[in-house]
Scaffold this active site. Structure first.
Site, PDB file in Angstrom:
ATOM      1  N   CYS A 101       2.999  30.843  24.813  1.00  0.00           N
ATOM      2  CA  CYS A 101       3.342  31.172  26.193  1.00  0.00           C
ATOM      3  C   CYS A 101       2.925  32.631  26.387  1.00  0.00           C
ATOM      4  O   CYS A 101       2.589  33.326  25.426  1.00  0.00           O
ATOM      5  CB  CYS A 101       4.836  31.003  26.441  1.00  0.00           C
ATOM      6  N   HIS A 139       7.929  31.841  15.266  1.00  0.00           N
ATOM      7  CA  HIS A 139       8.297  30.832  14.263  1.00  0.00           C
ATOM      8  C   HIS A 139       7.088  29.986  13.900  1.00  0.00           C
ATOM      9  O   HIS A 139       7.003  28.822  14.257  1.00  0.00           O
ATOM     10  CB  HIS A 139       9.402  29.924  14.807  1.00  0.00           C
ATOM     11  N   CYS A 191       9.847  40.023  26.006  1.00  0.00           N
ATOM     12  CA  CYS A 191       9.194  39.339  27.126  1.00  0.00           C
ATOM     13  C   CYS A 191       9.742  39.910  28.441  1.00  0.00           C
ATOM     14  O   CYS A 191      10.961  40.075  28.584  1.00  0.00           O
ATOM     15  CB  CYS A 191       9.486  37.846  27.042  1.00  0.00           C
ATOM     16  N   GLU A 250      17.882  35.610  21.521  1.00  0.00           N
ATOM     17  CA  GLU A 250      17.740  36.094  22.910  1.00  0.00           C
ATOM     18  C   GLU A 250      19.125  36.308  23.530  1.00  0.00           C
ATOM     19  O   GLU A 250      19.373  37.318  24.188  1.00  0.00           O
ATOM     20  CB  GLU A 250      16.945  35.080  23.742  1.00  0.00           C
ATOM     21  N   SER A 292      12.418  25.050  17.106  1.00  0.00           N
ATOM     22  CA  SER A 292      13.188  24.065  17.888  1.00  0.00           C
ATOM     23  C   SER A 292      12.367  23.524  19.057  1.00  0.00           C
ATOM     24  O   SER A 292      12.456  22.351  19.383  1.00  0.00           O
ATOM     25  CB  SER A 292      14.512  24.657  18.356  1.00  0.00           C
TER      26      SER A 292
HETATM   27 FE1  SF4 Z   1       7.678  32.703  26.578  1.00  0.00          FE
HETATM   28 FE2  SF4 Z   1       8.860  34.752  27.830  1.00  0.00          FE
HETATM   29 FE3  SF4 Z   1       9.124  32.293  28.757  1.00  0.00          FE
HETATM   30 FE4  SF4 Z   1      10.313  32.976  26.480  1.00  0.00          FE
HETATM   31  S1  SF4 Z   1      10.746  33.819  28.497  1.00  0.00           S
HETATM   32  S2  SF4 Z   1       9.189  31.095  26.883  1.00  0.00           S
HETATM   33  S3  SF4 Z   1       8.817  34.384  25.624  1.00  0.00           S
HETATM   34  S4  SF4 Z   1       7.222  33.473  28.662  1.00  0.00           S
END
Ligand code: SF4
Length: 449
Positions: free
Chosen positions: A12, A40, A95, A125, A223
């Site tokens: 992502c 991961h 992020c 997180e 996960s």
């Molecule tokens: Fe990826 Fe950021 Fe979305 Fe998490 S919040 S899935 S790190 S784009």
């Protein structure tokens, strides 16, 4: 046989950015620490370690004065403080979506609200968000919330701000919100779910439906990868989860059917490509459909539905300056950033002197990804566009401009005017034929376009 690779397979934007910032550090400084594994994925972690990354499990494992990358999940304020005490150079790869939750938690706590985090209490997180909150409660489901309500009859009248772990399930979040709205009288809701996870799962489901076999690439401990395999199994009877191209040898792929390929957020592009190439080498007469393995990441980003467009000029507020980029709040749901390389063309440009948190900044949109809500901006392109506008205006009004000579060449001199390179032929310099043009370099001159 046909191989179809999901468009959403692989990194992502948040993970891609964290890896890019880490690689930059390794390139320029030789080595860097990451606080915890950056992603991961064993193969990618090994690759990063081979270029100079050392993974530290705790702050105590990091030597004084080291460079430390904070991963995309983010960390609490106490971790920044502890690293600063160790004189660490912090490279913040949190992020921007997660960073936004930190800011909400901080601001709403200051406004005397209890921060309610919808997510898993053991997820890094969520632990990071707790670290930016005053009073906070973490709830994974309605049961947890009810327990909290029952613990004190005044709780339902409390001032609450609700945020979600970015990877929460949208359906469960909505049910949770409906319930909390009914139970509590003073609730402020912030929809902080990142759409990347949802999009990936929806695409996996539809790909699995039309495939005879599904290949899920990623770490079996991740996960979100395991979740993709589960979704695939609900729609397709022939599903394999593999961590690398080498593992293709232990599975027997059908040779005539349609194979769907997807990958978790921590699977790098090179790994997906390696698997697909090996598959098509092993199974002859393979048609690879026009999806991610044939297109660049930029092309895929361009294809996503957009609300802002590449080429738009935008104005935002600088919210954070780190050693790799500047984060900008554009007042939209998207998180925006300017990479260091897009700040200025001037090698002497000093970011600390010229840019401050809270300052307004104009920038040019160079890449938009609505699916993941990220916008990449360029200040230097904006400066050059503005410079060009100024030059056109001066030409129309026959105005005199001022600039600095940056170069001399056979035909004349080059003058930098508002960041635009303006060529002045020798015959227009006003100098005698035998003059040495190099004497002009670094001098300020006046000119008309
Ligand atoms: Fe990826 Fe950021 Fe979305 Fe998490 S919040 S899935 S790190 S784009």
């Amino acid at each position: 046989m046909t191989i179809e690779v999901a468009k959403t397979a692989g990194f992502c934007m948040g993970v891609e950015r964290a890896v890019r910032l880490t690689e930059e550090q390794c390139r320029t400084h030789g080595k860097v620490y990451t606080l915890g594994q950056l992603i991961h994925n064993t193969a990618e972690s090994e690759r990063l370690c081979s270029i100079g990354v050392t993974i530290a499990d705790t702050i105590e494992d990091i030597p004084e004065g080291s460079r430390v990358v904070i991963r995309a999940h983010g960390v609490g304020r106490d971790v920044y403080d502890a690293l600063k005490k160790k004189n660490a150079e912090i490279i913040d790869a949190t992020c921007p979506f997660v960073k936004k939750i930190h800011r909400i938690a901080e601001t709403e706590s200051a406004d005397r609200r209890t921060i309610f985090i919808f997510g898993s209490p053991v997820h890094p997180e969520v632990r990071g968000i707790v670290g930016w909150s005053g009073e906070s409660i973490v709830a994974e489901n309605i049961d947890d919330f009810e327990k909290w309500l029952r613990s004190d009859e005044n709780n339902r009248y409390k001032r609450i701000a609700i945020v979600a772990q970015t990877t929460s399930n949208v359906d469960k979040w909505e049910i949770f919100l409906k319930y909390t709205r009914k139970q509590c009288t003073n609730v402020k809701i912030f929809d902080t779910i990142c759409s990347a996870t949802d999009e990936r799962q929806a695409e996996t489901r539809s790909l699995a439906k039309r495939s005879d076999c599904m290949l899920v690439i990623g770490d079996s401990h991740s996960s979100n990868t395991v979740k993709l395999a589960d979704i695939s199994r609900q729609e397709c009877g022939n599903v394999f989860l593999i961590g690398s191209a080498d593992e293709l040898g232990r599975i027997s792929l059908p040779t005539k059917d349609r194979i769907g390929v997807t990958a978790g957020a921590s699977a790098p592009g090179w790994l997906i490509k390696e698997v697909v190439n090996k598959m098509s080498d092993e199974i002859k007469n393979t048609e690879i459909m026009e999806t991610s393995e044939n297109q660049s990441f930029e092309e895929l980003l361009e294809q996503s539905v957009r609300t802002l467009y590449t080429g738009d000029r935008v104005t935002g507020i600088i919210t954070q300056i780190t050693s790799g980029e500047i984060q900008v709040d554009l007042g939209v749901k998207h998180a925006a950033y300017i990479p260091e390389s897009e700040i200025s063309d001037d090698p002497l440009y000093n970011i600390e002197e010229n840019l401050k948190v809270g300052q307004e900044i104009e920038a040019f949109v160079v890449r938009v990804n609505d699916a993941e809500g990220m916008i990449m901006l360029s200040k230097k392109k904006m400066d050059s566009i503005r410079g060009w506008d100024r030059i056109e205006e001066a030409k129309a009004n026959d105005e005199i401009l001022e600039g600095v000579v940056v170069e001399d060449n056979k035909g004349g001199i080059v003058v930098s005017v508002n960041g635009i390179r303006v060529f002045v032929p020798f015959s227009q310099t006003g100098l005698p034929r035998d003059a040495d043009l190099s004497d002009m370099v670094k001098k300020t001159v006046k000119l008309r376009i």
